[in-house]
Scaffold this motif. Structure first.
Motif, PDB file in Angstrom:
ATOM      1  N   ARG A 193       0.827  -1.207   0.000  1.00 16.89           N
ATOM      2  CA  ARG A 193       0.000   0.000   0.000  1.00 16.89           C
ATOM      3  C   ARG A 193       0.864   1.262   0.000  1.00 16.89           C
ATOM      4  O   ARG A 193       0.512   2.263  -0.639  1.00 16.89           O
ATOM      5  CB  ARG A 193      -0.934  -0.009   1.202  1.00 16.89           C
ATOM      6  N   ARG A 194       1.971   1.256   0.715  1.00 21.20           N
ATOM      7  CA  ARG A 194       2.820   2.440   0.804  1.00 21.20           C
ATOM      8  C   ARG A 194       3.559   2.708  -0.514  1.00 21.20           C
ATOM      9  O   ARG A 194       3.777   3.855  -0.895  1.00 21.20           O
ATOM     10  CB  ARG A 194       3.841   2.277   1.933  1.00 21.20           C
ATOM     11  N   TYR A 223      -5.012   4.693   4.579  1.00 17.89           N
ATOM     12  CA  TYR A 223      -5.126   4.145   3.227  1.00 17.89           C
ATOM     13  C   TYR A 223      -6.528   3.580   3.018  1.00 17.89           C
ATOM     14  O   TYR A 223      -6.985   2.703   3.754  1.00 17.89           O
ATOM     15  CB  TYR A 223      -4.085   3.055   2.992  1.00 17.89           C
TER      16      TYR A 223
END
Length: 547
Positions: free
Chosen positions: A267-268, A464
């Motif tokens: 996700r990052r 997120y």
């Protein structure tokens, strides 16, 4: 004439602005961003001639390829796919063999040379992991059985792609003279180097990486930089073994995929990857030879029909013979009806090695654009499409079982989400578990998630949106935040209100109370105030103060 540095900035500016504009227009008609970016490149290059490719832009696009394969490697968690390992091997093996042979034979019938036909067969064989995962996530069906089967199939295909890239790495040094011994020596060196890198990556995942990444996970910025550092370190090692950077990036991701933090890292890294991938796809569009379309539109159309129609039939037939239901077989088949973005990489490397002409690259590009665009709509509207085909009775010919398959995935519903595993968060989790609640505990630090059984734990940042989908925010019974991070608490309260889910937020300071009330927060956790009240009650009971 601009200085080289300014010229690069101008070209990047053209690419980013045009890509953003086409992505916005594509969203209006639900066109995948991958197709929109390629169209943007076709406008910038062959149409308006605003951007000409140079070494700097090529380097940036290669970084995009490396990051894409790094993220694909991050998906290949052995723990994640072990329950579908059998179907991934059987379906992936049979589908790749049947489709590649079919594409190869069709290309020969269309009059292409055998070597070009091999590349065309490979092009129509592989499906797009990025496009399908994005669309399944948009539909909320990633964790449905057919979604998980599709992803397992694509991961098996990706492994075959890596083998293909290894072969091209071996042929790269011997493309000028086709001496058989020289070719075999180059291939042996390439596969030997890949085997060494693969073993080294898996050993690093088991013995070297867990402890430093466990420590780095306490700081999101640190783990982000460490992941990129590891990626480029393996890429450099791949270069030492005369392998392509794509292989090194994939193996780097494969190693980190075995660590508990791999999903949070995915996700990052995704926003960074999105930028470089956009540049790569736009540069791919810039390379497109629009003048060749008039001579290749017929084979492009025939090959596109093969991908859109025959490939889903092949996958659906194989799944029905593996005793999966008619619904699962149909949905998984529809998901495969496009050309992979990796096909573009294979074609580009094949052209760079002198094995195929630019006409074959253009052919693959047109087939890719057409099939990704059409397949995206088919995946989005696959439910009504399935009902229509079932009504006509066409699906009976597959002889698949009619009863539904068991949903083997975890499905969060009616659970309590607790965010932030400080002392208060851990106490809340343990108290809820003692009451028999289904609890999901979330924190960015894996160390803070230890010892919380029987609660389910997940590493991640609730800022997120993709994580919120994964944890089933809309299906939760209650969301509790024990965090002392004002902005994150405000964002979480807002998203809970949007999802119509009750939430309890830690009001760790009096200054944040008004904002949380304005966000319609259902409950405020104020342990500091509760402690003061409790202390006053004790002192009053002892007669030390008056209430």
């Amino acid at each position: 004439m601009h200085p080289p540095d300014l010229q690069l900035l101008l070209q990047l500016g053209y690419i980013v602005i045009t890509a953003a504009g086409f992505a916005f227009l594509g969203k209006l008609v639900k066109m995948p961003s991958i197709v929109a970016y390629i169209f943007a490149g076709m406008v910038l290059g062959p149409t308006l001639h605003l951007v000409e490719l140079d070494h700097s832009l090529e380097l940036i696009s290669e970084l995009g390829i490396a990051l894409l394969l790094f993220l694909v490697g991050l998906e290949l968690s052995l723990q994640k796919v072990k329950d579908l390992g059998r179907v991934a091997l059987l379906l992936g093996g049979l589908q790749v063999i049947i489709t590649s042979l079919g594409g190869f034979g069709l290309a020969l019938l269309l009059g292409f040379e055998p070597l070009a036909s091999i590349f065309i067969g490979a092009t129509v064989t592989f499906s797009s992991t990025v496009v399908v995962i994005k669309l399944l996530d948009q539909k909320g069906t990633v964790n449905r059985l057919y979604g998980r089967i599709s992803i397992a199939l694509f991961l098996a295909q990706d492994i075959v792609v890596i083998l293909g890239l290894t072969i091209l790495s071996g042929l790269g040094g011997s493309s000028e003279s086709f001496d058989m011994m020289e070719i075999l020596k180059s291939l042996g060196t390439a596969f030997g180097g890949m085997a060494v890198l693969l073993i080294a990556s898996l050993l690093a995942a088991k013995y070297l990486l867990p402890r430093p990444f466990r420590w780095a996970a306490r700081s999101p910025d640190t783990v982000f930089i460490w992941a990129l550092c590891w990626c480029f370190l393996v890429v450099l090692l791949a270069h030492v073994f005369h392998l392509s950077l794509e292989i090194g990036a994939f193996l780097a991701g494969l190693a980190i995929a075995q660590l508990p933090i791999h999903e949070d890292l995915h996700r990052r890294l995704h926003p960074l990857m999105t930028f470089f991938i956009a540049v790569f796809l736009v540069t791919l569009g810039i390379k497109m030879d629009l003048g060749a379309f008039s001579s290749i539109w017929k084979p492009a159309l025939i090959l596109s029909l093969f991908v859109l129609v025959l490939k889903p039939i092949i996958v659906g037939t194989i799944l029905s013979r593996l005793r999966y239901s008619e619904y699962t077989s149909f949905q998984a088949g529809v998901a495969t009806g496009q050309v992979s973005e990796f096909a573009f990489i294979l074609l580009a490397l094949g052209a760079a090695s002198g094995l195929i002409s630019s006409q074959i690259v253009a052919l693959g590009g047109f087939v890719g654009i057409f099939t990704i665009a059409i397949s995206s709509y088919l995946i989005i509207y696959s439910e009504p499409l399935y009902k229509a085909f079932r009504f006509t009775g066409v699906l009976r010919y597959f002889k698949a079982k009619q009863e539904a398959d068991p949903e083997e995935s975890k499905h969060h519903e009616g659970h309590v989400i607790v965010v932030g595993m400080n002392a208060m968060g851990r106490a809340i989790v343990k108290g809820l578990c003692a009451r028999g609640e289904q609890v999901l505990a979330i924190d960015t630090d894996p160390l803070k998630l230890e010892g919380l059984e029987p609660a389910e734990t997940m590493i991640g940042n609730v800022e997120y949106e993709s994580l919120l989908e994964e944890i089933g925010l809309r299906r939760a019974r209650l969301v509790i935040s024990a965090l002392q991070i004002e902005d994150t608490n405000h964002l979480l309260a807002y998203r809970c209100r949007s999802a119509d889910v009750p939430c309890a937020i830690h009001a760790f300071d009096v200054s944040v109370v008004d904002d949380l009330i304005d966000l319609d927060t259902d409950y405020l956790l104020m342990p500091a105030l509760d402690g003061v009240v409790e202390q006053r009650e004790v002192l009053a009971k002892e007669g030390l103060i008056q209430t």
